[in-house]
Design a protein around this motif. Structure first.
Motif, PDB file in Angstrom:
ATOM      1  N   TRP A 139     -13.679   6.417  21.057  1.00 37.60           N
ATOM      2  CA  TRP A 139     -14.984   6.112  21.638  1.00 37.60           C
ATOM      3  C   TRP A 139     -14.931   4.812  22.439  1.00 37.60           C
ATOM      4  N   CYS A 140     -14.344   3.788  21.837  1.00 38.10           N
ATOM      5  CA  CYS A 140     -14.388   2.458  22.461  1.00 38.10           C
ATOM      6  C   CYS A 140     -13.159   1.655  22.051  1.00 38.10           C
ATOM      7  N   PRO A 141     -12.013   1.916  22.673  1.00 42.37           N
ATOM      8  CA  PRO A 141     -10.801   1.209  22.270  1.00 42.37           C
ATOM      9  C   PRO A 141     -10.859  -0.300  22.544  1.00 42.37           C
ATOM     10  N   GLU A 142     -11.618  -0.684  23.556  1.00 42.45           N
ATOM     11  CA  GLU A 142     -11.785  -2.104  23.897  1.00 42.45           C
ATOM     12  C   GLU A 142     -13.123  -2.264  24.602  1.00 42.45           C
ATOM     13  N   ALA A 143     -13.580  -3.485  24.711  1.00 41.75           N
ATOM     14  CA  ALA A 143     -14.849  -3.723  25.410  1.00 41.75           C
ATOM     15  C   ALA A 143     -14.710  -3.242  26.852  1.00 41.75           C
ATOM     16  N   PRO A 144     -15.675  -2.482  27.340  1.00 38.61           N
ATOM     17  CA  PRO A 144     -15.595  -2.021  28.724  1.00 38.61           C
ATOM     18  C   PRO A 144     -15.739  -3.203  29.687  1.00 38.61           C
ATOM     19  N   PRO A 145     -15.315  -3.022  30.913  1.00 39.63           N
ATOM     20  CA  PRO A 145     -15.467  -4.119  31.877  1.00 39.63           C
ATOM     21  C   PRO A 145     -16.943  -4.426  32.139  1.00 39.63           C
ATOM     22  N   ALA A 146     -17.232  -5.689  32.322  1.00 41.10           N
ATOM     23  CA  ALA A 146     -18.609  -6.102  32.614  1.00 41.10           C
ATOM     24  C   ALA A 146     -19.144  -5.388  33.844  1.00 41.10           C
ATOM     25  N   GLU A 147     -18.275  -5.080  34.780  1.00 43.85           N
ATOM     26  CA  GLU A 147     -18.710  -4.416  36.017  1.00 43.85           C
ATOM     27  C   GLU A 147     -19.375  -3.070  35.732  1.00 43.85           C
ATOM     28  N   LEU A 148     -18.924  -2.355  34.713  1.00 45.63           N
ATOM     29  CA  LEU A 148     -19.551  -1.082  34.339  1.00 45.63           C
ATOM     30  C   LEU A 148     -21.028  -1.307  33.995  1.00 45.63           C
ATOM     31  N   PHE A 149     -21.313  -2.344  33.239  1.00 51.51           N
ATOM     32  CA  PHE A 149     -22.704  -2.638  32.881  1.00 51.51           C
ATOM     33  C   PHE A 149     -23.471  -3.203  34.069  1.00 51.51           C
ATOM     34  N   ARG A 150     -22.809  -3.961  34.909  1.00 48.99           N
ATOM     35  CA  ARG A 150     -23.467  -4.487  36.109  1.00 48.99           C
ATOM     36  C   ARG A 150     -23.930  -3.317  36.995  1.00 48.99           C
ATOM     37  N   GLN A 151     -23.113  -2.284  37.098  1.00 51.26           N
ATOM     38  CA  GLN A 151     -23.488  -1.094  37.872  1.00 51.26           C
ATOM     39  C   GLN A 151     -24.691  -0.405  37.243  1.00 51.26           C
ATOM     40  N   ARG A 152     -24.711  -0.309  35.944  1.00 47.97           N
ATOM     41  CA  ARG A 152     -25.839   0.339  35.261  1.00 47.97           C
ATOM     42  C   ARG A 152     -27.133  -0.435  35.453  1.00 47.97           C
ATOM     43  N   LEU A 153     -27.012  -1.742  35.665  1.00 45.65           N
ATOM     44  CA  LEU A 153     -28.200  -2.561  35.885  1.00 45.65           C
ATOM     45  C   LEU A 153     -28.816  -2.324  37.258  1.00 45.65           C
ATOM     46  N   THR A 154     -28.078  -1.664  38.132  1.00 45.83           N
ATOM     47  CA  THR A 154     -28.571  -1.449  39.496  1.00 45.83           C
ATOM     48  C   THR A 154     -28.670   0.023  39.872  1.00 45.83           C
ATOM     49  N   ASP A 155     -28.525   0.935  38.917  1.00 51.10           N
ATOM     50  CA  ASP A 155     -28.525   2.361  39.261  1.00 51.10           C
ATOM     51  C   ASP A 155     -29.891   3.035  39.115  1.00 51.10           C
ATOM     52  N   GLY A 156     -30.939   2.254  38.908  1.00 49.48           N
ATOM     53  CA  GLY A 156     -32.281   2.823  38.834  1.00 49.48           C
ATOM     54  C   GLY A 156     -32.849   2.913  37.430  1.00 49.48           C
ATOM     55  N   ARG A 157     -32.031   2.781  36.424  1.00 45.35           N
ATOM     56  CA  ARG A 157     -32.541   2.823  35.050  1.00 45.35           C
ATOM     57  C   ARG A 157     -33.224   1.500  34.719  1.00 45.35           C
ATOM     58  N   ALA A 217     -36.970  14.252  16.847  1.00 43.75           N
ATOM     59  CA  ALA A 217     -36.505  15.380  16.040  1.00 43.75           C
ATOM     60  C   ALA A 217     -35.146  15.826  16.568  1.00 43.75           C
ATOM     61  N   ILE A 218     -34.296  16.277  15.670  1.00 43.55           N
ATOM     62  CA  ILE A 218     -32.978  16.764  16.078  1.00 43.55           C
ATOM     63  C   ILE A 218     -33.143  18.115  16.756  1.00 43.55           C
ATOM     64  N   ASP A 219     -32.616  18.213  17.951  1.00 44.49           N
ATOM     65  CA  ASP A 219     -32.577  19.466  18.689  1.00 44.49           C
ATOM     66  C   ASP A 219     -31.320  20.246  18.307  1.00 44.49           C
ATOM     67  N   ARG A 220     -30.186  19.523  18.289  1.00 39.58           N
ATOM     68  CA  ARG A 220     -28.926  20.164  17.884  1.00 39.58           C
ATOM     69  C   ARG A 220     -27.848  19.099  17.689  1.00 39.58           C
ATOM     70  N   ARG A 221     -26.863  19.444  16.905  1.00 39.53           N
ATOM     71  CA  ARG A 221     -25.666  18.611  16.753  1.00 39.53           C
ATOM     72  C   ARG A 221     -24.739  18.944  17.912  1.00 39.53           C
ATOM     73  N   ARG A 222     -24.180  17.939  18.525  1.00 37.78           N
ATOM     74  CA  ARG A 222     -23.279  18.109  19.664  1.00 37.78           C
ATOM     75  C   ARG A 222     -21.867  17.702  19.254  1.00 37.78           C
ATOM     76  N   GLU A 223     -20.932  18.560  19.519  1.00 38.20           N
ATOM     77  CA  GLU A 223     -19.519  18.260  19.294  1.00 38.20           C
ATOM     78  C   GLU A 223     -18.884  18.070  20.668  1.00 38.20           C
ATOM     79  N   PHE A 224     -18.088  17.023  20.815  1.00 40.02           N
ATOM     80  CA  PHE A 224     -17.403  16.787  22.081  1.00 40.02           C
ATOM     81  C   PHE A 224     -16.088  16.082  21.792  1.00 40.02           C
ATOM     82  N   GLU A 225     -15.296  15.953  22.831  1.00 40.87           N
ATOM     83  CA  GLU A 225     -13.992  15.335  22.687  1.00 40.87           C
ATOM     84  C   GLU A 225     -13.900  14.121  23.600  1.00 40.87           C
ATOM     85  N   ARG A 226     -13.355  13.065  23.078  1.00 41.72           N
ATOM     86  CA  ARG A 226     -13.106  11.872  23.882  1.00 41.72           C
ATOM     87  C   ARG A 226     -11.678  11.429  23.586  1.00 41.72           C
ATOM     88  N   ARG A 227     -10.886  11.316  24.636  1.00 43.54           N
ATOM     89  CA  ARG A 227      -9.478  10.915  24.514  1.00 43.54           C
ATOM     90  C   ARG A 227      -8.749  11.793  23.489  1.00 43.54           C
TER      91      ARG A 227
END
Length: 171
Positions: free
Chosen positions: A53-71, A147-157
């Motif tokens: 899920w999170c092997p290391e802290a993501p780059p700050a730039e990833l969060f900087r982009q999220r701060l400007t994407d409309g959310r 309320a829970i709609d469904r359990r989601r199974e997914f794969e990461r790395r």
């Protein structure tokens, strides 16, 4: 809105204040994300799942982009204005991220952030909020009326992980 910090917050500097995020918060948000996954979610997922899920802290730039994407993105900051937790809201009602530094957990910070988010969603006329909540966040969102709609199974790395699609109809 201030949230009293009980025996102190992530930096030990007084109550938390919820505010809009700023570009300068990006590195702190990346660190909060990493600390939350390794310090809170690790109680619910295996070491292999956490590493995928999170092997290391993501780059700050990833969060900087999220701060400007409309959310919209809010932080709970300590008395020194250092972020200790954050939440976001996308225009369609999706909550993509809610993460709290372990040292700030259990002090009402997530509830204060969620309260700000829901008030904004209602002002925007959103009728539904939804989130893919981790095992760690499922109880919190249940307490907020999701309320829970469904359990989601997914794969990461190459590692299987699960979360829960949860929904809340706003009145």
């Amino acid at each position: 809105m201030a949230v009293e910090g009980g025996d102190g917050n992530a930096r030990g500097q007084g109550p938390f204040r919820v505010r809009q995020s700023r570009s300068a918060d990006a590195a702190a948000l990346a660190e909060i994300f990493h600390s939350a996954v390794h310090g809170i979610a690790s109680r619910f997922y295996s070491p292999e799942q956490i590493a995928a899920w999170c092997p290391e802290a993501p780059p700050a730039e990833l969060f900087r982009q999220r701060l400007t994407d409309g959310r919209a993105l809010w932080v709970a900051a300590d008395g020194n204005d250092v972020p200790a937790a954050f939440i976001d809201l996308e225009s369609d009602g999706h909550i993509d991220m809610l993460f709290c530094h372990p040292r700030a957990a259990g002090q009402g910070v997530a509830a204060a952030l969620y309260g700000r988010l829901e008030a904004a969603a209602l002002r925007q006329g959103l009728g539904l909020l939804y989130v893919n909540a981790s095992e760690a966040a499922r109880g919190f969102f249940t307490r907020q009326g999701f309320a829970i709609d469904r359990r989601r199974e997914f794969e990461r790395r190459g590692v299987k992980i699960h979360n829960y699609r949860m929904v809340k109809i706003l009145d």
